[in-house]
Structure formats: C-alpha cells, structure tokens
Scaffold this motif. Structure first.
Motif, PDB file in Angstrom:
ATOM      1  N   ALA A 139       0.818  -1.218   0.000  1.00  0.00           N
ATOM      2  CA  ALA A 139       0.000   0.000   0.000  1.00  0.00           C
ATOM      3  C   ALA A 139       0.849   1.264   0.000  1.00  0.00           C
ATOM      4  CB  ALA A 139      -0.957   0.002   1.182  1.00  0.00           C
ATOM      5  N   GLU A 140       1.969   1.263   0.693  1.00  0.00           N
ATOM      6  CA  GLU A 140       2.844   2.442   0.709  1.00  0.00           C
ATOM      7  C   GLU A 140       3.397   2.734  -0.684  1.00  0.00           C
ATOM      8  OE1 GLU A 140       6.849   4.152   2.922  1.00  0.00           O
ATOM      9  OE2 GLU A 140       6.081   2.177   3.474  1.00  0.00           O
ATOM     10  N   ALA A 141       3.751   1.699  -1.436  1.00  0.00           N
ATOM     11  CA  ALA A 141       4.257   1.878  -2.799  1.00  0.00           C
ATOM     12  C   ALA A 141       3.172   2.458  -3.704  1.00  0.00           C
ATOM     13  CB  ALA A 141       4.752   0.544  -3.357  1.00  0.00           C
ATOM     14  N   TYR A 142       1.930   2.003  -3.538  1.00  0.00           N
ATOM     15  CA  TYR A 142       0.839   2.529  -4.356  1.00  0.00           C
ATOM     16  C   TYR A 142       0.578   3.992  -4.026  1.00  0.00           C
ATOM     17  CZ  TYR A 142       0.140  -2.520  -4.811  1.00  0.00           C
ATOM     18  OH  TYR A 142       0.333  -3.856  -5.017  1.00  0.00           O
ATOM     19  N   MET A 143       0.697   4.351  -2.743  1.00  0.00           N
ATOM     20  CA  MET A 143       0.521   5.751  -2.352  1.00  0.00           C
ATOM     21  C   MET A 143       1.617   6.621  -2.968  1.00  0.00           C
ATOM     22  SD  MET A 143      -2.255   5.915  -0.632  1.00  0.00           S
ATOM     23  CE  MET A 143      -2.260   7.407   0.320  1.00  0.00           C
ATOM     24  N   ALA A 144       2.834   6.115  -3.027  1.00  0.00           N
ATOM     25  CA  ALA A 144       3.934   6.850  -3.663  1.00  0.00           C
ATOM     26  C   ALA A 144       3.656   7.037  -5.151  1.00  0.00           C
ATOM     27  CB  ALA A 144       5.255   6.117  -3.453  1.00  0.00           C
ATOM     28  N   ASN A 145       3.109   6.020  -5.795  1.00  0.00           N
ATOM     29  CA  ASN A 145       2.756   6.112  -7.207  1.00  0.00           C
ATOM     30  C   ASN A 145       1.652   7.142  -7.432  1.00  0.00           C
ATOM     31  OD1 ASN A 145       2.334   5.678  -9.940  1.00  0.00           O
ATOM     32  ND2 ASN A 145       1.779   3.534  -9.721  1.00  0.00           N
ATOM     33  N   LEU A 146       0.632   7.114  -6.588  1.00  0.00           N
ATOM     34  CA  LEU A 146      -0.490   8.036  -6.734  1.00  0.00           C
ATOM     35  C   LEU A 146      -0.074   9.479  -6.445  1.00  0.00           C
ATOM     36  CD1 LEU A 146      -3.217   5.847  -5.038  1.00  0.00           C
ATOM     37  CD2 LEU A 146      -3.042   6.384  -7.478  1.00  0.00           C
ATOM     38  N   ALA A 147       0.975   9.677  -5.650  1.00  0.00           N
ATOM     39  CA  ALA A 147       1.458  11.024  -5.339  1.00  0.00           C
ATOM     40  C   ALA A 147       2.272  11.619  -6.487  1.00  0.00           C
ATOM     41  CB  ALA A 147       2.304  10.996  -4.076  1.00  0.00           C
ATOM     42  N   ASP A 148       2.644  10.796  -7.444  1.00  0.00           N
ATOM     43  CA  ASP A 148       3.389  11.270  -8.612  1.00  0.00           C
ATOM     44  C   ASP A 148       2.497  12.159  -9.467  1.00  0.00           C
ATOM     45  OD1 ASP A 148       5.407  11.557 -10.437  1.00  0.00           O
ATOM     46  OD2 ASP A 148       5.309   9.512 -11.218  1.00  0.00           O
ATOM     47  N   SER A 149       3.106  13.026 -10.277  1.00  0.00           N
ATOM     48  CA  SER A 149       2.308  13.919 -11.129  1.00  0.00           C
ATOM     49  C   SER A 149       1.477  13.129 -12.147  1.00  0.00           C
ATOM     50  CB  SER A 149       3.206  14.916 -11.855  1.00  0.00           C
ATOM     51  OG  SER A 149       4.129  14.231 -12.681  1.00  0.00           O
ATOM     52  N   GLN A 150       1.980  11.972 -12.591  1.00  0.00           N
ATOM     53  CA  GLN A 150       1.236  11.102 -13.504  1.00  0.00           C
ATOM     54  C   GLN A 150       1.289   9.669 -12.976  1.00  0.00           C
ATOM     55  OE1 GLN A 150      -0.677  11.592 -16.517  1.00  0.00           O
ATOM     56  NE2 GLN A 150      -1.147   9.575 -15.753  1.00  0.00           N
ATOM     57  N   PRO A 151       0.273   9.238 -12.193  1.00  0.00           N
ATOM     58  CA  PRO A 151       0.272   7.843 -11.717  1.00  0.00           C
ATOM     59  C   PRO A 151       0.345   6.883 -12.900  1.00  0.00           C
ATOM     60  CG  PRO A 151      -1.433   9.116 -10.618  1.00  0.00           C
ATOM     61  CD  PRO A 151      -0.886   9.981 -11.731  1.00  0.00           C
ATOM     62  N   SER A 152       1.137   5.834 -12.731  1.00  0.00           N
ATOM     63  CA  SER A 152       1.418   4.957 -13.867  1.00  0.00           C
ATOM     64  C   SER A 152       1.362   3.486 -13.496  1.00  0.00           C
ATOM     65  CB  SER A 152       2.815   5.260 -14.411  1.00  0.00           C
ATOM     66  OG  SER A 152       2.915   6.601 -14.801  1.00  0.00           O
ATOM     67  N   ILE A 153       1.213   2.688 -14.526  1.00  0.00           N
ATOM     68  CA  ILE A 153       1.341   1.237 -14.449  1.00  0.00           C
ATOM     69  C   ILE A 153       2.692   0.912 -15.077  1.00  0.00           C
ATOM     70  CG2 ILE A 153       0.470  -0.948 -15.391  1.00  0.00           C
ATOM     71  CD1 ILE A 153      -1.317   0.163 -13.224  1.00  0.00           C
ATOM     72  N   TYR A 154       3.403  -0.021 -14.486  1.00  0.00           N
ATOM     73  CA  TYR A 154       4.710  -0.417 -15.003  1.00  0.00           C
ATOM     74  C   TYR A 154       4.574  -1.764 -15.693  1.00  0.00           C
ATOM     75  CZ  TYR A 154       6.250   3.405 -12.150  1.00  0.00           C
ATOM     76  OH  TYR A 154       6.391   4.664 -11.618  1.00  0.00           O
ATOM     77  N   LEU A 155       4.982  -1.810 -16.950  1.00  0.00           N
ATOM     78  CA  LEU A 155       4.926  -3.022 -17.762  1.00  0.00           C
ATOM     79  C   LEU A 155       6.339  -3.553 -17.940  1.00  0.00           C
ATOM     80  CD1 LEU A 155       3.608  -5.038 -19.796  1.00  0.00           C
ATOM     81  CD2 LEU A 155       3.954  -3.283 -21.542  1.00  0.00           C
ATOM     82  N   VAL A 156       6.516  -4.829 -17.659  1.00  0.00           N
ATOM     83  CA  VAL A 156       7.814  -5.477 -17.825  1.00  0.00           C
ATOM     84  C   VAL A 156       7.745  -6.337 -19.080  1.00  0.00           C
ATOM     85  CG1 VAL A 156       9.518  -7.028 -16.797  1.00  0.00           C
ATOM     86  CG2 VAL A 156       8.188  -5.482 -15.337  1.00  0.00           C
ATOM     87  N   LEU A 157       8.612  -6.025 -20.037  1.00  0.00           N
ATOM     88  CA  LEU A 157       8.703  -6.775 -21.293  1.00  0.00           C
ATOM     89  C   LEU A 157      10.052  -7.481 -21.346  1.00  0.00           C
ATOM     90  CD1 LEU A 157       7.423  -3.969 -23.687  1.00  0.00           C
ATOM     91  CD2 LEU A 157       6.174  -6.041 -23.089  1.00  0.00           C
TER      92      LEU A 157
END
Length: 184
Positions: free
Chosen positions: A70-88
């Motif tokens: 949950a802390e990592a998701y909060m850090a992501n949501l606090a970013d100017s553009q919340p994002s999903i990370y895709l690993v290829l």
C-alpha cells in the motif's frame, strides 16, 4: 478492516506501439502506450496501423494489488502522472516480438526489474478509473507509521580505550607509530 482482502486482481490489457527504429542497430522501437482495464485475453492482436507504426494489444495480464504494498501505491499516486509499469522481455527464438511478463502499480517493483537491465520496463499512464481503483485499495490498507526517532542509550562508551593503537607497542606515548625491529 477485518473483512478487507489482502489482495485484489483485475485483468489489464496492454497496448504496445511498434515504430521504425532511428538507428541501424535497432530495427524497431517498442513503446507501451495504453492500458485496457478489464480486457479479455489477447496475444499480439493488431489494433491499428498508421504507415509504418502499428499498435498491438500485446497481452492481458493480471494487475494484482497487495495490502503489504500500500505504501508503494501511495507513492505512485502522489506522482504527477500515476502509472502502471509493464515489464517486457525479449525472448530469443520466440514467435512473439516481446513477451509481456508483468504489470504492476508499484514503482518500487518496477524499479527492481529495471535495475537488472535484462528486461524492458515501460511506464504507462493510468486511466482515471484505474487511479480510483488503486487509490481506494491503497487508502483501505495504508497505515502511516510516522517518524520514530531512535533514542540513545545512556551507556558511556568513551571511558575505556580498549584496543587503541598497535598491541606490539608497549609504551603509552606514541601508540600510533609503526613497530620497529630491535637491532642487536
């Protein structure tokens, strides 16, 4: 919180764009451009073509949110553009151009995959609905521990000079000088 799930999951389709490379060493440039929440199964289905640029629904992967992250998701949501990370991953000899391995909303997990250098990690902007879904889960499970200052113990460690200098030197004066051999 007693009935709160420790994880939830949603199928997430990823759209990847293929454009011609700009150097002779890279024939194609692959970029993740969009996510499709709740998408059905897909395996490199062509969506759109504009000249040499082609967009594919590369794969549908499960996006799993864990209560412990949950802390990592909060850090992501606090970013100017919340994002999903895709690993290829580029698998040699595979019929697919690239293998979509993982999607995550944790910037920390995305960074872990980027650190290895063996995978391609793409950052894809979240849709408004996906932001709300991640935010609701993160707020339900996030617990701010706050800053806890470490308190020193009151023991005096400066009273004994144990192990000061070189043990081969017997005199108390210059304990930092190099030991010499006594000449006979």
């Amino acid at each position: 919180m007693a009935g709160a799930a420790i994880h939830i999951e949603m199928p997430l389709g990823v759209v990847v764009r293929k454009t011609p490379g700009v150097t002779r060493w890279a024939r194609w440039n692959w970029t993740a451009v969009a996510v499709l929440p709740g998408a059905g199964p897909a395996d490199w289905v062509e969506l759109r073509r504009e000249g040499d640029a082609v967009e594919y629904h590369a794969a549908t992967l499960p996006l799993t949110l864990w209560a412990a992250e949950a802390e990592a998701y909060m850090a992501n949501l606090a970013d100017s553009q919340p994002s999903i990370y895709l690993v290829l991953r580029d698998e040699a000899g595979d019929k697919r151009p690239l293998d979509a391995v993982l999607v995550t909303a944790s910037p920390f997990e995305g960074q872990d995959y980027a650190d290895t250098g063996e995978e391609i990690v793409e950052k894809i902007p979240m849709t408004e609905g996906l932001i709300a879904w991640v935010r609701d889960f993160a707020l339900e499970h996030y617990r701010d521990d706050g800053f806890v200052k470490r308190r020193r113990d009151r023991k005096r460690v400066d009273l004994v000079e144990d192990g000061k200098g070189d043990a081969r030197i017997r005199q108390a004066s210059d304990v930092y000088r190099a030991p010499r051999r006594i000449l006979q």
